[in-house]
Every structure is written in structure tokens, then in C-alpha cells.
Design a protein around this motif. Structure first.
Motif, PDB file in Angstrom:
ATOM      1  N   PHE A 148     -25.385   9.859   4.788  1.00  0.00           N
ATOM      2  CA  PHE A 148     -25.703   9.622   6.197  1.00  0.00           C
ATOM      3  C   PHE A 148     -25.156  10.756   7.063  1.00  0.00           C
ATOM      4  CE2 PHE A 148     -25.465   5.282   4.463  1.00  0.00           C
ATOM      5  CZ  PHE A 148     -26.690   4.777   4.893  1.00  0.00           C
ATOM      6  N   GLY A 168     -29.748  10.844   1.005  1.00  0.00           N
ATOM      7  CA  GLY A 168     -29.739   9.429   1.341  1.00  0.00           C
ATOM      8  C   GLY A 168     -31.131   8.829   1.330  1.00  0.00           C
ATOM      9  N   LEU A 186     -30.212   8.878   7.787  1.00  0.00           N
ATOM     10  CA  LEU A 186     -30.176   9.244   6.378  1.00  0.00           C
ATOM     11  C   LEU A 186     -30.287  10.759   6.200  1.00  0.00           C
ATOM     12  CD1 LEU A 186     -32.527   6.508   4.894  1.00  0.00           C
ATOM     13  CD2 LEU A 186     -30.102   6.799   4.341  1.00  0.00           C
ATOM     14  N   LEU A 212     -26.508   5.854  12.534  1.00  0.00           N
ATOM     15  CA  LEU A 212     -26.535   6.583  11.272  1.00  0.00           C
ATOM     16  C   LEU A 212     -27.961   7.039  10.963  1.00  0.00           C
ATOM     17  CD1 LEU A 212     -24.342   4.104   9.193  1.00  0.00           C
ATOM     18  CD2 LEU A 212     -23.602   6.252  10.233  1.00  0.00           C
ATOM     19  N   ARG A 241     -23.550  10.978  10.534  1.00  0.00           N
ATOM     20  CA  ARG A 241     -22.888  10.017  11.406  1.00  0.00           C
ATOM     21  C   ARG A 241     -22.913  10.524  12.841  1.00  0.00           C
ATOM     22  NH1 ARG A 241     -21.190   9.732   6.336  1.00  0.00           N
ATOM     23  NH2 ARG A 241     -20.233   7.840   5.483  1.00  0.00           N
ATOM     24  N   ALA A 290     -28.617   1.353   5.500  1.00  0.00           N
ATOM     25  CA  ALA A 290     -29.759   2.213   5.827  1.00  0.00           C
ATOM     26  C   ALA A 290     -30.780   1.461   6.666  1.00  0.00           C
ATOM     27  CB  ALA A 290     -30.396   2.735   4.543  1.00  0.00           C
TER      28      ALA A 290
END
Length: 296
Positions: free
Chosen positions: A48, A61, A57, A55, A50, A13
Motif C-alpha cells: 500500500f 498490492g 494499492l 490507502l 499510505r 484493500a
């Protein structure tokens, strides 16, 4: 939840990519990706989004990242407390201070502190921005105004007074101003740039003795107190400087001594959770002792 997976998730992250996180963790990109996928399956939630650019969140996340950050901070604090005793403080001490006070006052006193506590490693962060101590951006801070955060412990150190200075060479060339009005005929150097308003407020030579709507011309603006001091020492002009930079400095002469000048109080601050950390305690006590001997 598996703490090892949480640790990997936290690193990902912060890094924003599996590859950068893998480099930091010493794992392959594919191994990091597998760990995150396994954690998402355990939690039954995507962590995440993608994208080709990296990435991002998800909402879930972000919740987990906040929790993992709090856990990491608490573990770091616990580790530090377990690793040291009052008799032998050790470990890293991350100190933040304003650029001027840190570079021109604190650094002169650090050698003595390091001699007293050789097992403490100091990281000094000089910035006029107020780092978030509660979020452990630094362990302790030295600030030039009273903190407003309710969760910070504070200890007043000393008052920093400001006065007007020029160099002997400058006075020899251009004479010494006898009144604020005389500044209209002198070269003015000002502290400026993207700085907090409370720091800019004490550097008022452009408006001293003038209508605020009609400031006098400033010949040079410098965004660093050390640079401002050097410019004055070398005869570039007249400026407002904190008195601690002029202590026993033959290259600086105070002018307009009768003019009442502003001042700022300095404070030593740290988060409540750092109260019992030995290296914080000894650094606090060291600075308090120095502050009692040095009043500006």
C-alpha cells in the motif's frame, strides 16, 4: 503465505483504510496495521501507498489483491457446495434482474419458490446494469438480451412482448387513438433516463409513424417500468409497456392492437463455476417451469 494475513489484506484493500477494515474484522486499527506490515516483510514488497486520505494499492498490492479475490471466490463456492445437497438446497442466492422484470414479474413468483425451498435465502438486486456474474457480483441473472460473455451458461426463458397501453379513464377523457398519426393528439409517457439502449429502443412512441428527425412531444419521462405502469393506470397518458404488467389488469387497455411492436427475449444466466450448486439448479428449474406456463 499465511491465509489469515491474506484475508486481512483483502479486507483492507476493499475498505481503503486500516480503521474501516478493523471495524469489519473486529480488530483494532493497530492490529490490522501490524498484520499488513508483517505480510509486506514476508513478501519483501510494499502493498500500500499510505496517505492521509487513505490507502492505495501499489503495483505489487494490486497483483496480490487480484489473487486474493480469486481465492476468496473459490473458497466461497467450495463452502457453498459442501454446505448443501441436491435434496436440501440451502444458503444465500444472490439474484440480479432488470428493474421491470424483477419487480413486476419475478417478485410475484418468489413466494412460491421460498415455500418450496425455505432454507434458501434470496437476495434480489434490481438494476438495468449487467452485473459481472463471473466476478460474483451476483450468483445468477435474469436478462432481457442474450449474454455475450463466453464464460456464462444461459437458458432462454420466454419472449417479452411490448404493446401500447392506456387506462379506461384516459380513453374516456381523450378518446382512443386509431392510428400512429393519432398519437400526435395524445399525451405520451416515455421510458427514459440513463438506461441501456436495447431497453430504450422498444419505447418508441415519440418517433412511431414520424420522421426520426422530428419526434412528437413527450409529456412525461419516467426511468422505472413500475412507475411508468402506475402513471398509465392513473390516466397520465399512453405508453409502451411489457405485456406481463397488463396481465389481468383492468386498469390497462391495449390500444393500436394492429401495430407491430418490438420484443425482447429473457435469459437465465450464471457462471460456469455455479453449474453444480444445488440452489442455482433448483432456482433455474423453477423459473423454466414458470416460463413454460407464462409466455408474453
Amino acid at each position: 503465505m499465511d491465509w489469515d494475513k491474506i484475508r486481512i489484506f483483502h479486507t483492507v484493500a476493499e475498505a481503503g483504510s486500516f480503521t474501516r477494515a478493523g471495524d469489519e474484522l473486529g480488530l483494532s486499527q493497530s492490529a490490522v496495521s501490524r498484520q499488513i506490515s508483517a505480510l509486506e516483510r514476508e513478501l519483501n514488497a510494499p502493498l500500500f501507498h499510505r496517505h492521509a486520505r487513505g490507502l492505495i494499492l501499489t503495483e505489487q498490492g494490486d497483483i496480490l489483491f487480484r489473487a486474493s479475490r480469486d481465492m476468496r471466490m473459490r473458497l466461497e463456492t467450495t463452502r457453498a457446495r459442501l454446505a448443501e445437497t441436491r435434496e436440501r438446497p440451502s444458503g444465500e442466492l444472490k439474484v440480479t434482474a432488470t428493474v421491470g422484470l424483477g419487480s413486476l414479474w419475478l417478485t410475484q413468483r418468489l413466494p412460491e419458490f421460498l415455500d418450496l425451498y425455505p432454507e434458501i435465502r434470496v437476495e434480489l438486486i434490481l438494476t438495468n446494469e449487467e452485473l459481472d456474474l463471473a466476478m460474483r457480483e451476483a450468483d445468477v441473472g435474469i436478462r432481457l438480451r442474450q449474454p455475450t460473455q463466453p464464460d456464462l451458461i444461459q437458458r432462454r426463458l420466454f419472449t417479452v412482448h411490448f404493446h401500447i397501453y392506456a387506462s379506461p379513464d384516459y380513453i374516456k377523457r381523450f378518446g382512443e387513438p386509431k392510428s400512429l398519426e393519432d398519437l400526435d393528439n395524445h399525451r405520451i409517457i416515455s421510458f427514459g433516463g440513463d438506461q441501456p439502449s436495447y431497453l430504450l429502443a422498444v419505447h418508441w412512441l415519440s418517433t412511431a409513424g414520424r420522421d426520426l428527425r422530428n419526434p412528437r412531444q413527450t409529456n412525461c419521462i419516467i426511468n422505472n417500468i413500475s412507475g411508468l405502469k402506475t402513471a398509465v393506470e392513473n390516466g397520465a397518458g399512453i405508453a409502451v409497456l411489457p405485456d406481463y404488467v397488463a396481465d389481468a389488469n383492468a386498469q390497462l387497455v391495449q390500444v393500436l392492437r394492429d401495430v407491430e411492436m418490438p420484443s425482447l427475449d429473457s435469459y437465465f444466466v450464471y457462471a460456469e463455476e455455479m453449474r453444480s450448486v444445488a440452489r442455482v439448479q433448483v432456482f433455474r428449474d423453477f423459473l423454466v417451469a414458470k416460463a413454460q406456463r407464462w409466455t408474453y
